[in-house]
Design an enzyme around this catalytic site. Structure first.
Site, PDB file in Angstrom:
ATOM      1  N   LEU A 145       0.910  -1.169   0.075  1.00 57.54           N
ATOM      2  CA  LEU A 145      -0.015   0.190   0.066  1.00 57.54           C
ATOM      3  C   LEU A 145       0.809   1.367  -0.053  1.00 57.54           C
ATOM      4  O   LEU A 145       0.615   2.269  -0.596  1.00 57.54           O
ATOM      5  CB  LEU A 145      -0.836  -0.033   1.064  1.00 57.54           C
ATOM      6  CG  LEU A 145      -1.929   1.195   1.374  1.00 57.54           C
ATOM      7  CD1 LEU A 145      -2.904   1.238   0.233  1.00 57.54           C
ATOM      8  CD2 LEU A 145      -2.772   1.271   2.593  1.00 57.54           C
ATOM      9  N   GLN A 168       2.079   1.751  -3.234  1.00 56.14           N
ATOM     10  CA  GLN A 168       1.148   2.042  -4.471  1.00 56.14           C
ATOM     11  C   GLN A 168       0.689   3.650  -4.197  1.00 56.14           C
ATOM     12  O   GLN A 168       0.414   4.127  -5.191  1.00 56.14           O
ATOM     13  CB  GLN A 168      -0.224   1.340  -4.358  1.00 56.14           C
ATOM     14  CG  GLN A 168      -0.130  -0.235  -4.468  1.00 56.14           C
ATOM     15  CD  GLN A 168      -1.208  -0.987  -3.931  1.00 56.14           C
ATOM     16  OE1 GLN A 168      -2.342  -0.557  -4.185  1.00 56.14           O
ATOM     17  NE2 GLN A 168      -0.938  -2.259  -3.606  1.00 56.14           N
ATOM     18  N   CYS A 169       0.711   4.012  -3.110  1.00 58.22           N
ATOM     19  CA  CYS A 169       0.427   5.515  -3.106  1.00 58.22           C
ATOM     20  C   CYS A 169       1.703   6.405  -3.208  1.00 58.22           C
ATOM     21  O   CYS A 169       2.891   6.233  -2.897  1.00 58.22           O
ATOM     22  CB  CYS A 169      -0.268   5.969  -1.743  1.00 58.22           C
ATOM     23  SG  CYS A 169      -1.575   4.852  -1.253  1.00 58.22           S
ATOM     24  N   THR A 170       1.567   7.713  -3.351  1.00 61.83           N
ATOM     25  CA  THR A 170       2.554   8.681  -3.424  1.00 61.83           C
ATOM     26  C   THR A 170       2.891   8.994  -2.120  1.00 61.83           C
ATOM     27  O   THR A 170       2.219  10.161  -1.527  1.00 61.83           O
ATOM     28  CB  THR A 170       2.261   9.921  -4.533  1.00 61.83           C
ATOM     29  OG1 THR A 170       1.962   9.304  -5.653  1.00 61.83           O
ATOM     30  CG2 THR A 170       3.439  10.762  -4.579  1.00 61.83           C
ATOM     31  N   VAL A 171       3.709   8.663  -1.264  1.00 53.65           N
ATOM     32  CA  VAL A 171       3.954   9.083   0.149  1.00 53.65           C
ATOM     33  C   VAL A 171       5.204  10.041   0.195  1.00 53.65           C
ATOM     34  O   VAL A 171       6.195   9.613  -0.131  1.00 53.65           O
ATOM     35  CB  VAL A 171       4.474   7.533   0.918  1.00 53.65           C
ATOM     36  CG1 VAL A 171       4.673   8.077   2.121  1.00 53.65           C
ATOM     37  CG2 VAL A 171       3.502   6.508   0.776  1.00 53.65           C
TER      38      VAL A 171
END
Length: 711
Positions: free
Chosen positions: A569, A572-575
């Site tokens: 996760l 997958q996200c732009t952290v």
């Protein structure tokens, strides 16, 4: 010594009006959002001040705050600003009609008589003595045509007419009336009155001058205490008029008060005027008038005749002002948005080319954290034409980081980002020409089935058309492979291309160099009246023969592949750290503005901070770097240079030539076969050579080990 013509009728200089545009804007807002078709009278409050210039009168002024607030209290009075030496408050009433016919049909004399009756009643009740501001009133009638932004209006300043009129005995500058000692004493008394917070905005007062005592300014209610033998008594008022032979309009109702309330026959008055905030006895006037009125004139039930309608160029007609250019909200927004840019050209940046910025067409690939910020920065620089491309929907986690979205955009599965972003931009700035395109960008490493080929090829053609129809392309997507096709298409068409990419606590902002097959045209433009002319005027040749600058992929030795599958996760996200995107976005837009204002445009040589080898041009916006890399942990920023690679999978001459020759067939093969781009560009052979070199090196090490012996 009396002025020439003494013994004649005392004539008064009419009060002149001045209305700030904000008053009409405020009236429009109240009419649209509060009053509607209700044409009930509206309380207003204006102001005037003593004349402060020998050639210019002080006007009666209305501002936006002269109207009531938009609270639900219908009887709410407009705020009255007290203790302001430059604002002597004047209460009044506004009749704003719904039609032009109603405006023309108003009983103007009846309305004037009604306002004069209020003054008369205040005189007889004693209110005018306690609060002399009510001696002056204003009546305004208007019709606001909000379709065309025409405002028809007419002012009246009701004045009670003495019958018969007062006779002027003497009128001269105050400096000629007083002795030198008296003049100094009167000036000091008036200055003290004007500088006191309790009396600065009290426009009517008394001045007494004793034979052996200094002059004193007093309130009207102190008249009895001032009537002593041997004292000179002057009825003073703030005079907005500048004329040397006429007192101002406020004296009319002052004389009516003096006659009706105190039954005085001879009145000496002081027309107080000033210079730079202090009493000016050369500009001020002192006069003497005789009042002989008919029997019964003072009776409370006998309201005197009223005068006071303002003349328009000597005629009794209303005025009209057209504020279409400044009152329409869209035009107001444009004017306000352009103000900062136009002020830049006054001193800080005279060479700022607003025409190019206003007509520039920008395509933003990605409407996420970066896309939202870049769009807003572009609008701040005056860019009006913005297209956003994205196929995602607004998620609940987006609004906090992506500034164009709100909670409403997340409901019911979420709106498409591209369309929601456009709505938000138009709310922020109605004049923006924004368009949203909901589309996925075809990517290498994401194979498509035969059934999907037609749709993917259509997307490729649509993306090509979008890039072709825009002047600047921003690559703001969140995966490496989604930047490949736009980079190739931009290299093929030689478009200005800006990339912004984020890590967790670092960022990259860079401009792509020109395409490999477009580096030698010599385009000359004869006009600068359009964006095309402006872009053409940017030199398109590298006269020094230096290597062109690279693109986002030039430093890679592998082709872009699928970077989204089989990810956790957080992958997958732009952290990223929240402050990173605004910094990178602002730098990306500033980099674009620098390119547009550089004589060589997209072919400009890369410049590095603190370097003296940045070319022969003095650039008003500073250096024009190739890459900007930032690191938040160390709060550092670096400017770097990366030249193009002959094996680049996106912008080298081999790839661009293959695309030009094979078109969509080439793109489809690159999408479906991950190693195809590496084969075409020679990266496969390069990596094989590197592997062979590594094997040879390992063999040599093993042979050397066999020859070693232990000591």
């Amino acid at each position: 010594m009396a002025k020439e013509g003494s013994g004649s009728i005392l004539q008064f200089a009419p009060l002149q009006s001045s209305v700030d545009e904000g008053f009409w804007h405020r009236l429009s807002y109240l009419k649209l959002n509060k009053f509607g078709i209700d044409d009930s009278p509206i309380p207003i409050s204006g102001f005037y001040a003593p004349c402060s210039h020998p050639q210019i009168p002080n006007h009666f002024t209305l501002l936006a705050e002269s109207l009531p607030s938009d609270s639900n209290d219908e009887s709410a009075m407009p705020p009255v600003i007290g203790s302001n030496r430059n604002r002597c408050s004047v209460p009044g009433i506004l009749y704003n009609t719904n039609t032009m016919e109603s405006f023309k049909a108003l009983d103007k004399q009846g309305l004037l008589k009604a306002e004069a009756m209020k003054i008369w009643e205040d005189i007889h009740s004693g209110k005018a003595v306690e609060d002399c501001a009510v001696l002056s009133r204003v009546l305004l009638i208007s019709f606001a045509d909000l379709k065309k932004w025409n405002f028809h209006y007419w002012f009246a300043f009701p004045a009670l007419a003495l019958d018969p009129p007062a006779t002027l005995v003497d009128l001269r500058p105050a400096s000629q009336w007083f002795t030198l000692e008296e003049a100094e004493s009167v000036s000091a008394a008036c200055n003290e009155w004007r500088n006191s917070s309790a009396t600065a905005d009290v426009p009517f007062f008394l001045v007494t001058i004793g034979s052996d005592s200094p002059a004193v300014a007093r309130h009207l209610k102190d008249l009895k205490a001032c009537q002593h033998d041997g004292q000179k008594l002057l009825f003073a008022f703030y005079d907005p008029c500048h004329l040397p032979n006429n007192p101002g309009w406020p004296l009319r109702n002052f004389l009516a008060l003096i006659s009706a309330r105190w039954n005085l026959k001879t009145v000496r008055f002081l027309c107080y005027r000033e210079n730079r905030g202090f009493a000016d006895l050369n500009l001020s006037l002192v006069g003497e008038a005789l009042i002989t009125i008919q029997p019964g004139w003072r009776e409370r039930h006998c309201v005197p005749n009223a005068v006071g309608w303002e003349l328009n160029k000597g005629r009794k007609i209303p005025r009209c002002i057209n504020l279409a250019k400044s009152m329409d909200p869209t035009r107001l927004a444009i004017s306000a948005a352009d103000l900062n840019l136009k002020l830049m050209r006054w001193r800080a940046l005279p060479s700022l080319n607003l025409d190019i910025l206003f007509s520039l067409k920008c395509l933003l690939l990605g409407a996420g954290t970066l896309g939202c910020q870049v769009a807003r920065m572009l609008m701040a620089w005056g860019v009006r034409k913005i297209t956003l491309l994205d196929n995602g929907r607004v998620a609940m986690s987006n609004p906090l980081r992506q500034s164009l979205y709100t909670l409403d955009d997340c409901l019911n599965g979420g709106d498409f980002k591209a369309t929601a972003a456009v709505r938000s931009l138009q709310r922020i700035f109605p004049a923006v020409e924004a368009e949203g395109v909901v589309m996925a960008i075809p990517m290498p490493g994401h194979p498509v089935s035969s059934q999907e080929e037609k749709s993917v090829l259509e997307d490729c053609k649509r993306l090509n058309d979008l890039i072709d129809s825009h002047d600047v392309i921003f690559l703001l997507t969140d995966t490496r492979e989604s930047r490949w096709l736009p980079t190739l298409l931009c290299a093929n068409t030689n478009k200005i291309t800006i990339t912004a990419a984020l890590g967790f606590d670092s960022f990259l902002v860079m401009r792509h160099g020109p395409g490999p097959l477009n580096s030698t045209p010599n385009l000359k433009a004869e006009t600068e009246t359009s964006l095309a002319a402006g872009i053409d005027n940017l030199a398109l040749t590298n006269t020094d023969g230096r290597h062109r600058l690279g693109c986002y992929f030039c430093n890679d030795v592998v082709a872009p592949t699928d970077s989204t599958s089989n990810r956790t996760l957080d992958q997958q996200c732009t952290v990223t750290r929240p402050g990173l995107a605004p910094i990178a976005s602002a730098l990306a837009v500033e980099l674009l503005v620098g390119i547009l204002h550089h004589p060589n445009g997209i072919f400009a040589e890369a410049e590095i901070a603190n370097s003296n080898s940045g070319g022969n041009f003095e650039l008003p916006l500073g250096i024009l770097p190739h890459q900007i890399r930032g690191s938040l942990p160390h709060f550092q920023q670096m400017t770097l240079v990366g030249h193009s690679s002959n094996s680049c999978t996106a912008c080298c001459s081999t790839v661009v030539s293959e695309y030009r020759e094979r078109g969509m067939e080439f793109i489809l093969q690159a999408i479906n076969h991950p190693t195809y781009l590496e084969d075409v560009t020679g990266l496969t052979e390069l990596m094989s050579s590197a592997d062979a070199f590594q094997l040879d090196w390992d063999d040599e090490i093993e042979a050397a080990d066999e020859e070693c012996f232990e000591l």
